[in-house]
Design a protein around this motif. Structure first.
Motif, mmCIF file in Angstrom:
data_model
loop_
_atom_site.group_PDB
_atom_site.id
_atom_site.type_symbol
_atom_site.label_atom_id
_atom_site.label_comp_id
_atom_site.label_asym_id
_atom_site.label_seq_id
_atom_site.Cartn_x
_atom_site.Cartn_y
_atom_site.Cartn_z
ATOM 1 N N TYR A 67 -68.404 -84.310 30.619
ATOM 2 C CA TYR A 67 -69.466 -83.252 30.783
ATOM 3 C C TYR A 67 -70.413 -82.757 29.269
ATOM 4 C CZ TYR A 67 -65.226 -80.270 28.315
ATOM 5 O OH TYR A 67 -64.316 -80.035 28.313
ATOM 6 N N GLY A 68 -71.824 -82.236 29.606
ATOM 7 C CA GLY A 68 -72.406 -82.388 28.747
ATOM 8 C C GLY A 68 -72.344 -81.497 27.703
ATOM 9 N N LYS A 69 -72.705 -81.984 26.592
ATOM 10 C CA LYS A 69 -72.798 -81.117 25.550
ATOM 11 C C LYS A 69 -72.476 -79.944 25.059
ATOM 12 C CE LYS A 69 -75.027 -81.718 20.174
ATOM 13 N NZ LYS A 69 -74.016 -80.819 19.842
ATOM 14 N N ASP A 70 -73.873 -78.960 25.907
ATOM 15 C CA ASP A 70 -74.095 -77.822 26.105
ATOM 16 C C ASP A 70 -72.807 -77.551 26.070
ATOM 17 O OD1 ASP A 70 -76.224 -78.456 25.226
ATOM 18 O OD2 ASP A 70 -77.875 -77.997 26.791
ATOM 19 N N ALA A 71 -72.582 -77.675 27.209
ATOM 20 C CA ALA A 71 -71.199 -76.920 27.615
ATOM 21 C C ALA A 71 -69.811 -77.047 26.829
ATOM 22 C CB ALA A 71 -70.626 -77.336 29.362
ATOM 23 N N ALA A 72 -69.711 -78.221 26.505
ATOM 24 C CA ALA A 72 -68.526 -78.087 25.283
ATOM 25 C C ALA A 72 -68.033 -77.213 24.111
ATOM 26 C CB ALA A 72 -69.148 -80.207 24.614
ATOM 27 N N ASP A 73 -70.425 -77.029 23.354
ATOM 28 C CA ASP A 73 -70.328 -76.859 22.223
ATOM 29 C C ASP A 73 -70.180 -75.523 23.115
ATOM 30 O OD1 ASP A 73 -70.936 -79.074 21.710
ATOM 31 O OD2 ASP A 73 -73.373 -78.395 20.921
ATOM 32 N N ALA A 74 -70.539 -74.777 24.144
ATOM 33 C CA ALA A 74 -70.271 -73.166 24.203
ATOM 34 C C ALA A 74 -69.067 -72.735 24.423
ATOM 35 C CB ALA A 74 -70.701 -73.215 25.670
ATOM 36 N N LEU A 75 -68.423 -73.790 24.893
ATOM 37 C CA LEU A 75 -66.356 -73.712 24.886
ATOM 38 C C LEU A 75 -65.857 -74.075 23.818
ATOM 39 C CD1 LEU A 75 -64.471 -73.461 27.252
ATOM 40 C CD2 LEU A 75 -64.085 -75.823 27.284
ATOM 41 N N GLU A 76 -66.278 -74.983 22.715
ATOM 42 C CA GLU A 76 -65.512 -74.761 21.361
ATOM 43 C C GLU A 76 -66.224 -73.486 20.539
ATOM 44 O OE1 GLU A 76 -65.985 -77.742 17.561
ATOM 45 O OE2 GLU A 76 -67.744 -77.548 18.574
ATOM 46 N N ALA A 77 -67.333 -73.074 20.900
ATOM 47 C CA ALA A 77 -68.051 -71.801 19.907
ATOM 48 C C ALA A 77 -66.462 -70.910 20.384
ATOM 49 C CB ALA A 77 -69.238 -71.881 20.822
ATOM 50 N N GLU A 78 -66.554 -70.207 21.810
ATOM 51 C CA GLU A 78 -64.991 -69.558 22.074
ATOM 52 C C GLU A 78 -64.358 -69.685 21.472
ATOM 53 O OE1 GLU A 78 -66.049 -66.814 25.184
ATOM 54 O OE2 GLU A 78 -67.801 -68.024 25.566
#
Length: 109
Positions: A67-78
């Motif tokens: 999946y996209g980097k934006d989704a991965a980054d948001a999930l990682e942040a949480e």
């Protein structure tokens, strides 16, 4: 953790189960279409690697493994604040570009 996953339409997938499913699909459909078959099969037959990968999980978002980097980054942040707690010992993101990932050892090519 389950709240975070639900918020992102994500679910955990045990890495050992994913490897076993890959091997089973290759054996059903023809190993020539599964370039990592030999390497993955060796992993699921090695007791040390079984132990290691039975404790590892990937996260799929909206049913997708990639999946996209934006989704991965948001999930990682949480999820990052959970590292070091009772459930999450380590958190990594992987690039889906094969050039940026380990290649199978020569004996498995």
């Amino acid at each position: 953790m389950s709240d975070i996953l639900a918020k992102h339409n994500a679910r955990l997938r045990n890495q050992l189960d994913a490897f076993a499913d890959y091997v089973a699909a290759a054996e059903r459909s023809g190993q020539e279409n599964f370039p990592l078959y030999k390497w993955t099969k060796a992993v699921i037959e090695d007791p040390e690697k079984i132990e290691k990968h039975s404790k590892a999980f990937s996260i799929h978002v909206a049913g997708e493994e990639v999946y996209g980097k934006d989704a991965a980054d948001a999930l990682e942040a949480e999820l990052r604040p959970l590292v070091g707690g009772p459930l999450v010992t380590r958190l990594t993101k992987h690039d889906s570009n094969p050039a940026n990932n380990p290649q199978p050892p020569a004996q498995y090519r």
